[in-house]
Design an enzyme around this catalytic site. Structure first.
Site, PDB file in Angstrom:
ATOM      1  N   GLY A 277       7.246   5.375   8.065  1.00 45.82           N
ATOM      2  CA  GLY A 277       6.383   6.555   8.056  1.00 45.82           C
ATOM      3  C   GLY A 277       6.480   7.300   9.374  1.00 45.82           C
ATOM      4  O   GLY A 277       7.505   7.227  10.066  1.00 45.82           O
ATOM      5  N   SER A 278       5.400   7.968   9.715  1.00 45.15           N
ATOM      6  CA  SER A 278       5.438   8.834  10.894  1.00 45.15           C
ATOM      7  C   SER A 278       5.409   8.010  12.180  1.00 45.15           C
ATOM      8  O   SER A 278       4.889   6.892  12.221  1.00 45.15           O
ATOM      9  CB  SER A 278       4.253   9.801  10.855  1.00 45.15           C
ATOM     10  OG  SER A 278       3.049   9.077  10.970  1.00 45.15           O
TER      11      SER A 278
ATOM     12  N   GLU B 296      10.697  16.407  15.259  1.00 46.51           N
ATOM     13  CA  GLU B 296      10.966  16.224  13.831  1.00 46.51           C
ATOM     14  C   GLU B 296      10.091  17.192  13.022  1.00 46.51           C
ATOM     15  O   GLU B 296       8.862  17.147  13.108  1.00 46.51           O
ATOM     16  CB  GLU B 296      10.679  14.785  13.403  1.00 46.51           C
ATOM     17  CG  GLU B 296      11.132  14.512  11.992  1.00 46.51           C
ATOM     18  CD  GLU B 296      10.882  13.073  11.552  1.00 46.51           C
ATOM     19  OE1 GLU B 296       9.791  12.540  11.835  1.00 46.51           O
ATOM     20  OE2 GLU B 296      11.778  12.499  10.905  1.00 46.51           O
TER      21      GLU B 296
ATOM     22  N   CYS C 109      14.057  11.067   6.613  1.00 45.54           N
ATOM     23  CA  CYS C 109      14.139  10.704   8.038  1.00 45.54           C
ATOM     24  C   CYS C 109      15.563  10.882   8.537  1.00 45.54           C
ATOM     25  O   CYS C 109      15.803  10.972   9.733  1.00 45.54           O
ATOM     26  CB  CYS C 109      13.616   9.309   8.285  1.00 45.54           C
ATOM     27  SG  CYS C 109      14.308   8.080   7.207  1.00 45.54           S
TER      28      CYS C 109
ATOM     29  N   GLU D  92      10.031   1.737  10.794  1.00 51.43           N
ATOM     30  CA  GLU D  92      11.102   2.690  10.496  1.00 51.43           C
ATOM     31  C   GLU D  92      10.465   4.070  10.600  1.00 51.43           C
ATOM     32  O   GLU D  92       9.677   4.452   9.730  1.00 51.43           O
ATOM     33  CB  GLU D  92      11.587   2.396   9.066  1.00 51.43           C
ATOM     34  CG  GLU D  92      12.902   2.993   8.711  1.00 51.43           C
ATOM     35  CD  GLU D  92      13.956   2.698   9.737  1.00 51.43           C
ATOM     36  OE1 GLU D  92      14.231   1.525   9.992  1.00 51.43           O
ATOM     37  OE2 GLU D  92      14.479   3.665  10.307  1.00 51.43           O
TER      38      GLU D  92
ATOM     39  N   LYS E  87       0.880  -1.183   0.000  1.00 49.06           N
ATOM     40  CA  LYS E  87       0.000   0.000   0.000  1.00 49.06           C
ATOM     41  C   LYS E  87       0.910   1.223   0.000  1.00 49.06           C
ATOM     42  O   LYS E  87       1.458   1.608   1.028  1.00 49.06           O
ATOM     43  CB  LYS E  87      -0.884  -0.040   1.256  1.00 49.06           C
ATOM     44  CG  LYS E  87      -2.220   0.681   1.139  1.00 49.06           C
ATOM     45  CD  LYS E  87      -2.123   2.157   0.854  1.00 49.06           C
ATOM     46  CE  LYS E  87      -1.807   2.968   2.084  1.00 49.06           C
ATOM     47  NZ  LYS E  87      -1.570   4.420   1.760  1.00 49.06           N
TER      48      LYS E  87
ATOM     49  N   GLY F  47       3.108   4.764  13.117  1.00 49.98           N
ATOM     50  CA  GLY F  47       3.861   3.569  13.510  1.00 49.98           C
ATOM     51  C   GLY F  47       3.331   2.980  14.800  1.00 49.98           C
ATOM     52  O   GLY F  47       3.230   1.757  14.949  1.00 49.98           O
TER      53      GLY F  47
HETATM   54  P1  ADP Z   1       2.548  11.177   6.563  1.00 46.42           P
HETATM   55  O1  ADP Z   1       1.825  11.866   7.662  1.00 46.42           O
HETATM   56  O2  ADP Z   1       3.858  11.775   6.276  1.00 46.42           O
HETATM   57  O3  ADP Z   1       1.737  10.941   5.325  1.00 46.42           O
HETATM   58  P2  ADP Z   1       2.062   8.549   7.553  1.00 46.42           P
HETATM   59  O4  ADP Z   1       2.817   7.781   8.576  1.00 46.42           O
HETATM   60  O5  ADP Z   1       0.681   8.949   7.917  1.00 46.42           O
HETATM   61  O6  ADP Z   1       2.971   9.765   7.149  1.00 46.42           O
HETATM   62  O7  ADP Z   1       1.999   7.721   6.191  1.00 46.42           O
HETATM   63  C1  ADP Z   1       2.877   6.706   5.816  1.00 46.42           C
HETATM   64  C2  ADP Z   1       2.076   5.582   5.211  1.00 46.42           C
HETATM   65  O8  ADP Z   1       1.205   5.040   6.210  1.00 46.42           O
HETATM   66  C3  ADP Z   1       1.162   5.984   4.066  1.00 46.42           C
HETATM   67  O9  ADP Z   1       1.154   4.965   3.084  1.00 46.42           O
HETATM   68  C4  ADP Z   1      -0.187   6.118   4.737  1.00 46.42           C
HETATM   69  O10 ADP Z   1      -1.277   5.959   3.860  1.00 46.42           O
HETATM   70  C5  ADP Z   1      -0.139   4.987   5.727  1.00 46.42           C
HETATM   71  N1  ADP Z   1      -1.051   5.102   6.876  1.00 46.42           N
HETATM   72  C6  ADP Z   1      -1.489   6.244   7.463  1.00 46.42           C
HETATM   73  N2  ADP Z   1      -2.303   5.941   8.488  1.00 46.42           N
HETATM   74  C7  ADP Z   1      -2.385   4.595   8.569  1.00 46.42           C
HETATM   75  C8  ADP Z   1      -3.068   3.674   9.429  1.00 46.42           C
HETATM   76  N3  ADP Z   1      -3.833   4.079  10.425  1.00 46.42           N
HETATM   77  N4  ADP Z   1      -2.900   2.357   9.196  1.00 46.42           N
HETATM   78  C9  ADP Z   1      -2.110   1.924   8.201  1.00 46.42           C
HETATM   79  N5  ADP Z   1      -1.461   2.729   7.358  1.00 46.42           N
HETATM   80  C10 ADP Z   1      -1.582   4.053   7.529  1.00 46.42           C
END
Ligand code: ADP
Length: 531
Positions: A260-261, A418, A316, A282, A207, A265
């Site tokens: 991701g964030s 960050e 990051c 990560e 995804k 995470g």
């Molecule tokens: P940003 O805020 O920089 O977009 P995210 O951590 O939200 O960073 O996004 C990183 C990835 O995680 C993206 O592919 C996003 O669609 C996905 N994502 C965001 N929220 C969720 C969630 N609750 N469960 C699974 N995947 C998620």
């Protein structure tokens, strides 16, 4: 304008937020011309069950719609997982060297298409062409390096404690992997997860980030061309809550690999913990460059500019703190500020651009918010930058000036949190010991660097910095695919991607005992006589 776009109800984070942040909106013509993409499930290119699409827009010019991508939901995720499950046994049974042959073909396809993939990436993500070329190259490097593991995937043999008994351990695939990826390295990061997962014999559902699905589409399309069997790689595009979350909660998904964030995470770790799924995370960083009084100051400035403003600071591993010895503080900051102020900010597709836009309007909002905190709350000195660029060539994109704060104290928010944008904080220090204490004094532990001519100082810092990556006389960015990548503390949960260490994420160990004595031998219980 914002309302007009909301009415379409088929917007990306980027386009939806363009209106919210006062971007100049979109042109109907650009929308109509954009290509419509599909999910990839069981070897077929299919629309989402709900038939909805979102727009992927160019952050340098939000009137430019890069493409329309499926808004996937749990129903699509379930289909993709079912396809990956059906393909699992065949892929697991294929000898790893044969799996690797397919991946070597994939690597060659990526080399062939590197330029067009780089251009696509700059268009959907914003960073300059040189950097998107580097991103695609990292995927190529990762593919060739990791495919080589198809002829290794070493286990080991070891003596057994009983006579006529053989002991060894071998790696086995974990099963079905869910890969959830961010937008800042839209081909490199998917490849870091996808290629090791595949060579180890797992099937996957990926995804990609909703801001950058095209680069992952390009990678998956190359997998199809390389001959990855149907169902082994599946891709669903869409939003985190609607498409990512169901993947993290699916009982057939054995592993989630996420970059991701920190906030997301934590949610993902919780979802995995609920069903004892493996989870590799990560997350964030608050990386530091230490500049000692004996440093080559020009070289350090070069490294700081690249580390702080490369990818508009949206890495990051970005150099968001620079701890500088007081003896060279003035000289260093003057040069850094001058360099930052002269960077050319613009569309990453233009050859003379040094720094592209940030990813979306939410990022603009967050970064400007931190700049305000730095000035008004923290009381740091804004030495250059600090504003959004909104006129002329910048009118329709998400551009922020390269920003340097000086006289920053280590506990200020801009030195602790960050920001993920083109903002760096320069902190004065008296000596190495203090510098290391400041450098370690954050919740993250990804990357650190020191500029010094003294080998003893370099090794002391190397030994005392509690980070996953450390550089000497080089910036905090520039990881290579054959070394482990990851961080300590809040940066992750103890895993490492890249290198051979990534194999420990995507395989599980099986210990094998072969007793050829022809009798029952009880380890730890039977006394064995050798007379
Ligand atoms: P940003 O805020 O920089 O977009 P995210 O951590 O939200 O960073 O996004 C990183 C990835 O995680 C993206 O592919 C996003 O669609 C996905 N994502 C965001 N929220 C969720 C969630 N609750 N469960 C699974 N995947 C998620």
């Amino acid at each position: 304008m914002a309302q007009a776009k909301k009415a379409l109800s088929r917007t990306t984070k980027k386009s939806a937020r363009a209106g919210a942040a006062g971007g100049n909106g979109t042109k109907g013509g650009a929308r109509a011309a954009s290509k419509t993409y599909s999910n990839y499930i069981g070897g077929e290119w299919v629309a989402a069950a709900g038939g909805e699409y979102f727009e992927n827009v160019n952050p340098a010019d939000t009137r430019d719609v890069v493409g329309r991508f499926p808004v996937s939901t749990a129903e699509d995720v379930n289909r993709a997982v079912a396809a990956a499950k059906a393909a699992a046994e065949g892929w697991r049974r294929m000898p790893a060297p044969r799996r690797a042959e397919i991946l070597f073909r994939l690597g060659n396809i990526l080399i062939r298409d590197k330029d067009s993939h780089s251009a696509d990436m700059t268009r959907e993500m914003g960073k300059v062409l040189k950097e998107t070329g580097g991103d695609v190259q990292e995927a190529i490097d990762c593919t060739f390096y990791t495919a080589g593991e198809g002829r290794r995937l070493h286990g080991y043999t070891t003596p057994a404690e009983m006579p006529d008994k053989f002991a060894m351990c071998v790696r086995q695939p974990v099963g079905l992997c869910g890969l959830i990826t961010p937008w800042n390295f839209p081909m490199a990061i998917p490849s870091w997860k996808l290629i090791p997962a595949l060579v180890c014999g797992n099937t996957v559902v990926i995804k990609p980030a909703e801001d950058t699905p095209l680069s992952t589409y390009n990678l998956v399309k190359a997998c199809e061309e390389a001959g990855v069997p149907k169902g082994v790689v599946n891709m669903v595009t869409g939003y985190g809550a609607a498409a990512g979350k169901p993947l993290t909660e699916h009982r057939d998904v054995r592993l989630i690999s996420f970059t991701g964030s920190t906030e997301t995470g934590r949610l993902i770790a919780g979802a995995c913990a609920d069903r004892n799924a493996i989870c590799s995370l990560e997350l964030g960083g608050k990386n530091v460059i230490i500049v000692m009084d004996d440093a080559d100051v020009d070289l350090a400035v070069e490294g700081a500019v690249w580390g702080a403003f490369g990818t508009s600071g949206q890495r990051c591993t970005a150099s968001s703190r620079i701890v500088v010895h007081k003896k060279v503080y003035k000289k260093f900051t003057q040069k850094l500020v001058e360099r930052a102020a002269n960077l050319r900010v613009g569309d990453g597709a233009n050859a003379n651009t040094d720094m592209g836009p940030v990813i979306n309007a939410a990022a603009v909002h967050k970064i400007l918010g931190y700049i305000e905190v730095g000035e008004k709350q923290d009381g740091a000195k804004l030495a250059t930058g600090g504003k959004r660029l909104t006129t002329g060539a910048h009118a329709n994109g998400y551009f922020i000036e390269p920003t340097v704060f000086t006289d920053v104290a280590p506990d200020m928010r801009i030195a602790q949190e960050e920001i993920f944008g083109p903002v760096t904080a320069v902190i004065p220090t008296n000596n190495l010991e203090e510098a290391v204490e400041i450098a370690n004094g954050v919740r993250y532990g990804l990357s650190a660097a020191i500029y010094t001519q003294d080998v003893n100082r370099a090794f002391h810092a190397m030994n005392d910095m509690y980070t996953g990556i450390f550089y000497v006389n080089s910036s905090t960015i520039g990881a290579e695919v054959h070394l482990p990548f990851g961080g300590t503390k809040a940066t992750g949960n103890g895993h490492r991607e890249a290198g051979t260490q990534v194999l420990d994420i995507f395989t599980e160990w099986k210990s094998v005992y072969v007793d050829y004595s022809g009798k029952l031998q009880r380890a730890q219980i039977d006394e064995v006589s050798f007379e």
